[in-house]
Design an enzyme around this catalytic site. Structure first.
Site, short mmCIF file in Angstrom:
data_model
loop_
_atom_site.label_atom_id
_atom_site.label_comp_id
_atom_site.label_asym_id
_atom_site.label_seq_id
_atom_site.Cartn_x
_atom_site.Cartn_y
_atom_site.Cartn_z
N GLY A 167 81.23 10.34 -72.12
CA GLY A 167 80.49 9.71 -73.21
C GLY A 167 79.01 9.67 -72.90
O GLY A 167 78.48 10.57 -72.26
N GLU A 168 78.32 8.65 -73.39
CA GLU A 168 76.88 8.39 -73.19
C GLU A 168 75.99 9.57 -73.55
O GLU A 168 74.88 9.71 -73.05
CB GLU A 168 76.59 7.92 -71.76
CG GLU A 168 76.80 8.90 -70.64
CD GLU A 168 76.61 8.29 -69.23
OE1 GLU A 168 76.01 8.98 -68.37
OE2 GLU A 168 77.06 7.16 -69.01
N GLY A 169 76.49 10.47 -74.41
CA GLY A 169 75.69 11.61 -74.83
C GLY A 169 75.62 12.73 -73.82
O GLY A 169 74.86 13.68 -74.00
N GLU B 199 77.21 7.49 -77.29
CA GLU B 199 77.51 6.06 -77.38
C GLU B 199 77.89 5.48 -76.02
O GLU B 199 78.23 6.20 -75.09
CB GLU B 199 78.64 5.81 -78.38
CG GLU B 199 79.79 6.81 -78.34
CD GLU B 199 80.53 6.90 -77.03
OE1 GLU B 199 80.78 5.84 -76.42
OE2 GLU B 199 80.86 8.01 -76.60
N VAL C 237 73.52 10.87 -67.94
CA VAL C 237 72.75 11.36 -69.08
C VAL C 237 71.27 11.43 -68.75
O VAL C 237 70.56 12.30 -69.28
CB VAL C 237 73.02 10.49 -70.33
CG1 VAL C 237 72.40 9.10 -70.21
CG2 VAL C 237 72.52 11.20 -71.58
#
Length: 341
Positions: free
Chosen positions: A307-309, A165, A107
């Site tokens: 995930g992690e945006g 998240e 990210v």
């Protein structure tokens, strides 16, 4: 001694939801009017035109622009991680937060590419939620406080919010919440998450079913679903989505967990996510099912499941490109190009 009053409450959250602003129809009309004059066949830019209309409608201005996008990554730990539902221990959540902060995660690179502001919000990493098979994951006060904390991600000047998240075992929570929202069993909603299969995947489905059985009488209320089956970071995402609507900031949802967290708001207001687009469709099987239930079409479908945006950050240049085409293209009259009769 008097009991301490909670920092936030479900009653306060419900009041905010009753006052959500609607679409800016003047900005929408101005956008549609200009779109019809640009040097291209009608509808030739397809979803880019839809994105521009959405952006203007929820920013409440024309022309829309993406000058200060923010990627907000909320991190929290889950008590059910101790039940064998993930390939990684919950200590990895804090370790990945450090990786975000040092610039070493995917990210980080995607935010650099998109010229986006990255903020990482650690949420009680040393205090995981309770095991939702034994009782609610959070108290009402903890849930409301997490939502209030998430609202802080929407600061003045931000014109596009991306929510993501990080939390070991949060796909277990997300799958349980999806089943509570839309019906179904653990087997129907459990996915590989960080890469489990076989007996571990069966165990994940079993844990989800245990949580569903314990809390089934509370599934009519989206906030109760967040409290019983969710997590600090998932509640914070829901809070950030609410705050963005109040501030007229459009939202890009990331993958399975962030989409389900936001979907809890639909139980309180069927239009609560009108200002949200879904950035991509995760390879987590439940995500595609959730999107179908929500009638949301993702912008990208690249088989990602990080995930992690990451998916939301990846979609920022697409949103910016749509806005730039709309504001920068010449009209037929300006360009001296003959329009159709």
């Amino acid at each position: 001694m008097l009991d301490r009053q909670p920092v936030a409450s479900f009653a306060e959250i419900r009041q905010i939801l009753r006052d959500l602003p609607g679409p800016d129809l003047e900005a929408a009309t101005r956008t549609a009017t200009r779109e019809a004059l640009l040097t291209k066949p009608t509808g030739a830019l397809a979803r880019l035109e839809e994105i521009t209309q959405w952006l203007a409608t929820w920013q409440g201005k024309h022309p829309p622009a993406v000058n200060h996008p923010r990627v907000a990554v909320f991190a929290g730990n889950h008590g059910v991680a101790d039940l064998g539902v993930s390939a990684y221990p919950k200590e990895v959540t804090a370790q990945m937060v450090l990786n975000f902060q040092s610039g070493g995660a995917a990210v980080n690179q995607l935010c650099k590419n998109a010229d986006a502001d990255l903020r990482v919000y650690e949420m009680c990493l040393d205090q995981p939620t309770a095991d939702f098979t034994q009782g609610p994951a959070l108290t009402e006060e903890e849930t409301a406080r997490a939502m209030a904390y998430g609202m802080m991600a929407v600061e003045p000047g931000v014109d596009l919010l991306c929510v993501g998240e990080m939390g070991i075992a949060n796909t277990t929570s997300a799958a349980a919440m999806a089943a509570a929202l839309f019906g179904g069993t653990g087997q129907e909603w459990a996915g590989p998450g960080t890469g489990i299969h076989g007996s571990a995947l069966s165990r994940k489905a079993e844990v989800i079913d245990l949580g569903l059985a314990r809390h089934r009488d509370r599934f009519e209320d989206g906030l109760a679903i967040l409290q019983c089956l969710g997590g600090h970071e998932l509640a914070a995402i829901a809070g950030a989505v609410i705050a963005a609507r109040m501030a007229r900031v459009p939202v890009l949802l990331d993958g399975f967990a962030s989409t389900v967290a936001a979907a809890t708001l639909l139980k309180l207001d069927s239009h609560a996510l009108d200002h949200c687009l879904v950035a991509h469709c995760s390879a987590e099987p439940g995500h595609r099912k959730v999107l179908a239930k929500m009638n949301k079409q993702p912008l990208l479908d690249l088989g990602m499941r990080l995930g992690e945006g990451s998916g939301a950050a990846l979609a920022i240049p697409l949103i910016r490109a749509a806005a730039m085409c709309h504001s920068g293209m010449a009209s037929f009259a300006e360009a001296g190009v003959s329009n159709k009769d």
